[in-house]
Write a protein that holds these residues in place. Sequence first.
Motif, PDB file in Angstrom:
ATOM      1  N   ALA A  40      -9.957 -17.554  60.275  1.00 51.61           N
ATOM      2  CA  ALA A  40     -10.288 -17.326  61.579  1.00 51.61           C
ATOM      3  C   ALA A  40     -12.100 -17.703  61.690  1.00 51.61           C
ATOM      4  O   ALA A  40     -12.360 -18.272  62.699  1.00 51.61           O
ATOM      5  CB  ALA A  40     -10.340 -15.920  61.841  1.00 51.61           C
ATOM      6  N   ARG A  43     -12.534 -21.572  61.885  1.00 53.84           N
ATOM      7  CA  ARG A  43     -12.048 -22.281  63.022  1.00 53.84           C
ATOM      8  C   ARG A  43     -13.210 -21.848  64.281  1.00 53.84           C
ATOM      9  O   ARG A  43     -13.499 -22.744  65.140  1.00 53.84           O
ATOM     10  CB  ARG A  43     -10.712 -21.840  63.363  1.00 53.84           C
ATOM     11  CG  ARG A  43      -9.632 -22.264  62.435  1.00 53.84           C
ATOM     12  CD  ARG A  43      -8.387 -22.090  62.998  1.00 53.84           C
ATOM     13  NE  ARG A  43      -7.371 -22.117  62.005  1.00 53.84           N
ATOM     14  CZ  ARG A  43      -6.766 -23.316  61.777  1.00 53.84           C
ATOM     15  NH1 ARG A  43      -7.497 -24.452  61.983  1.00 53.84           N
ATOM     16  NH2 ARG A  43      -6.102 -23.500  60.667  1.00 53.84           N
ATOM     17  N   PHE A  44     -13.744 -20.441  63.970  1.00 57.25           N
ATOM     18  CA  PHE A  44     -14.837 -20.053  65.228  1.00 57.25           C
ATOM     19  C   PHE A  44     -15.852 -20.946  64.727  1.00 57.25           C
ATOM     20  O   PHE A  44     -16.359 -21.276  65.826  1.00 57.25           O
ATOM     21  CB  PHE A  44     -14.843 -18.496  65.158  1.00 57.25           C
ATOM     22  CG  PHE A  44     -15.949 -18.140  66.165  1.00 57.25           C
ATOM     23  CD1 PHE A  44     -15.849 -18.052  67.408  1.00 57.25           C
ATOM     24  CD2 PHE A  44     -16.944 -17.612  65.548  1.00 57.25           C
ATOM     25  CE1 PHE A  44     -16.824 -17.614  68.227  1.00 57.25           C
ATOM     26  CE2 PHE A  44     -17.953 -16.870  66.271  1.00 57.25           C
ATOM     27  CZ  PHE A  44     -17.891 -16.892  67.664  1.00 57.25           C
ATOM     28  N   ASP A  47     -15.564 -24.392  66.096  1.00 57.83           N
ATOM     29  CA  ASP A  47     -15.447 -24.204  67.760  1.00 57.83           C
ATOM     30  C   ASP A  47     -17.041 -24.068  68.265  1.00 57.83           C
ATOM     31  O   ASP A  47     -17.359 -24.891  69.252  1.00 57.83           O
ATOM     32  CB  ASP A  47     -14.870 -23.013  68.328  1.00 57.83           C
ATOM     33  CG  ASP A  47     -13.365 -23.202  68.036  1.00 57.83           C
ATOM     34  OD1 ASP A  47     -12.827 -24.538  67.822  1.00 57.83           O
ATOM     35  OD2 ASP A  47     -12.546 -22.077  68.243  1.00 57.83           O
ATOM     36  N   SER A  68     -20.165 -14.264  64.249  1.00 59.89           N
ATOM     37  CA  SER A  68     -18.805 -13.592  64.186  1.00 59.89           C
ATOM     38  C   SER A  68     -18.792 -12.235  63.895  1.00 59.89           C
ATOM     39  O   SER A  68     -17.910 -11.304  64.449  1.00 59.89           O
ATOM     40  CB  SER A  68     -17.994 -14.317  63.215  1.00 59.89           C
ATOM     41  OG  SER A  68     -16.540 -13.873  62.783  1.00 59.89           O
ATOM     42  N   SER A  88      -8.788 -14.023  70.660  1.00 59.81           N
ATOM     43  CA  SER A  88      -8.487 -15.552  70.618  1.00 59.81           C
ATOM     44  C   SER A  88      -9.756 -16.454  70.500  1.00 59.81           C
ATOM     45  O   SER A  88      -9.647 -17.253  69.598  1.00 59.81           O
ATOM     46  CB  SER A  88      -7.774 -15.898  72.117  1.00 59.81           C
ATOM     47  OG  SER A  88      -7.788 -17.165  72.355  1.00 59.81           O
ATOM     48  N   THR A  89     -10.937 -16.037  71.047  1.00 57.72           N
ATOM     49  CA  THR A  89     -12.238 -16.683  70.917  1.00 57.72           C
ATOM     50  C   THR A  89     -12.562 -16.623  69.604  1.00 57.72           C
ATOM     51  O   THR A  89     -12.975 -17.596  68.889  1.00 57.72           O
ATOM     52  CB  THR A  89     -13.373 -16.176  71.756  1.00 57.72           C
ATOM     53  OG1 THR A  89     -13.022 -16.178  73.306  1.00 57.72           O
ATOM     54  CG2 THR A  89     -14.439 -16.888  71.602  1.00 57.72           C
ATOM     55  N   ARG A  91     -10.659 -16.273  67.005  1.00 61.30           N
ATOM     56  CA  ARG A  91      -9.425 -16.931  66.241  1.00 61.30           C
ATOM     57  C   ARG A  91      -8.889 -16.129  65.126  1.00 61.30           C
ATOM     58  O   ARG A  91      -8.468 -16.566  64.327  1.00 61.30           O
ATOM     59  CB  ARG A  91     -10.399 -18.300  65.726  1.00 61.30           C
ATOM     60  CG  ARG A  91     -10.808 -19.074  66.323  1.00 61.30           C
ATOM     61  CD  ARG A  91      -9.738 -19.918  67.134  1.00 61.30           C
ATOM     62  NE  ARG A  91      -9.973 -21.282  67.721  1.00 61.30           N
ATOM     63  CZ  ARG A  91      -9.405 -22.269  67.276  1.00 61.30           C
ATOM     64  NH1 ARG A  91      -8.241 -22.132  66.384  1.00 61.30           N
ATOM     65  NH2 ARG A  91      -9.642 -23.590  67.816  1.00 61.30           N
ATOM     66  N   GLU A  93      -5.762 -13.476  64.173  1.00 59.28           N
ATOM     67  CA  GLU A  93      -4.490 -13.218  64.670  1.00 59.28           C
ATOM     68  C   GLU A  93      -3.869 -11.773  64.518  1.00 59.28           C
ATOM     69  O   GLU A  93      -3.220 -11.262  65.141  1.00 59.28           O
ATOM     70  CB  GLU A  93      -3.544 -14.006  63.400  1.00 59.28           C
ATOM     71  CG  GLU A  93      -3.532 -15.627  63.865  1.00 59.28           C
ATOM     72  CD  GLU A  93      -2.309 -16.231  62.791  1.00 59.28           C
ATOM     73  OE1 GLU A  93      -1.777 -15.533  62.245  1.00 59.28           O
ATOM     74  OE2 GLU A  93      -2.657 -17.540  62.830  1.00 59.28           O
TER      75      GLU A  93
END
Length: 405
Positions: A40, A43-44, A47, A68, A88-89, A91, A93
């Motif tokens: 997570a 990926r963030f 992004d 984060s 979602s932003t 990342r 789950e």
Amino acid sequence: MRDHMRHLSLTLVIFLLLTHTLFAEVSPMKSNDAEALSQANTRFALDLYAALTAGKDDNVAFSPFSISTALAMTWLGARTETATQMQSTLRFESGAESAAASFEGLLGVLDAKDKPYALALANRLWGQKGYDFLPAFLELSKKHYGAALQEVDFQGDPEKTRKTINDWVESKTAKKIKDLLAEGLIVPDTRLVLTNAIYFKGKWKTAFDKGDTFPAVFKSPGGDSDAQFMTKEATFGYADTLTAQLLEMSYDGDELSLVVVLPKATDGLADLEKGLSVETLETWMASFAQEKVLVQLPRFKAEGSVRLDDTLKDLGMKLAFSDDADLSGLNGRTDLKITAVVHKAFVEVNEEGSEAAAATAVVVGPKGAAGPSDNNVLRADHPFLFLIRHKSTNTLLFLGRVTKP
């Protein structure tokens, strides 16, 4: 000398690898939790990097881990669609409380004591005195993030409170991060500020000799510039792929390292950035072998200061900044929203080692308020991207690029 071992004047990527070799033995995190948090956060981070570098060719430095962490603390107070968008932003789950438990384990590993390097993290809540924050939010923030509530008087003296928060950030980052909150960002209507600060300093295991440092040209996008190149021939972690050379240099203690990824194409930074992914990073990190390498790396400082409101909205977090925000997990009502997210970072690499610091603040206020030789040779004389990464958990702590040292 083999063709791919020639002196290279190419774009590169630098990773400062924060490595904890005993992680599996000392961490309270379950392996699945650690992997999910790593995925997570990475990926963030990527992004954010794509958003912050789009259409630009200047230096960039930021700490995705700091951002984060601050947002994940805020996420504890989000509900309904606002929480869904934040999840979602960021990342994730899993839900906010599950993520918080994973952060607790990771923070315990990263905030190391009695090490040959300095790595410190701190979180704090700054709330309007007398304000009725929900006990559950305060308890979870303190338990999982170590973020105690400090009551302040936004309403009576916002400027004094701004300076108090900035002084705290400065003290937690060895005075590398100053004035995180700009003048005018804190107003009488501010109800809560959530802060994270991170500081790292480590010396090389195999130090560069300052007497060997030499001046040379660094090929910046806007034209050549002068730089001071550190040089060292020694055994390091090294890998050669179809498109890049990879180098790993350890800090004292062998738990931290700097990783350099040097594209073979002179103008390869753009293609490198397009190909950044969790899978790419994992492949790179698994490919090292110990080989002799002649390293020529410029000394550099990279700093970044950014307000992230629009970036986070573009990444999908629109509701949290709007009058439709649901942050009722903070106070039991839907009368608050995020009014600003600000971030500053600093990274320096020299002959002795590396130093890096960053801080993030999430400002919360009422709705309706306005927002404020025959060996391998790696010659790094082109723009490069850098990361500070915890190797065992694949957690990116800092990320950025240098286009002019």
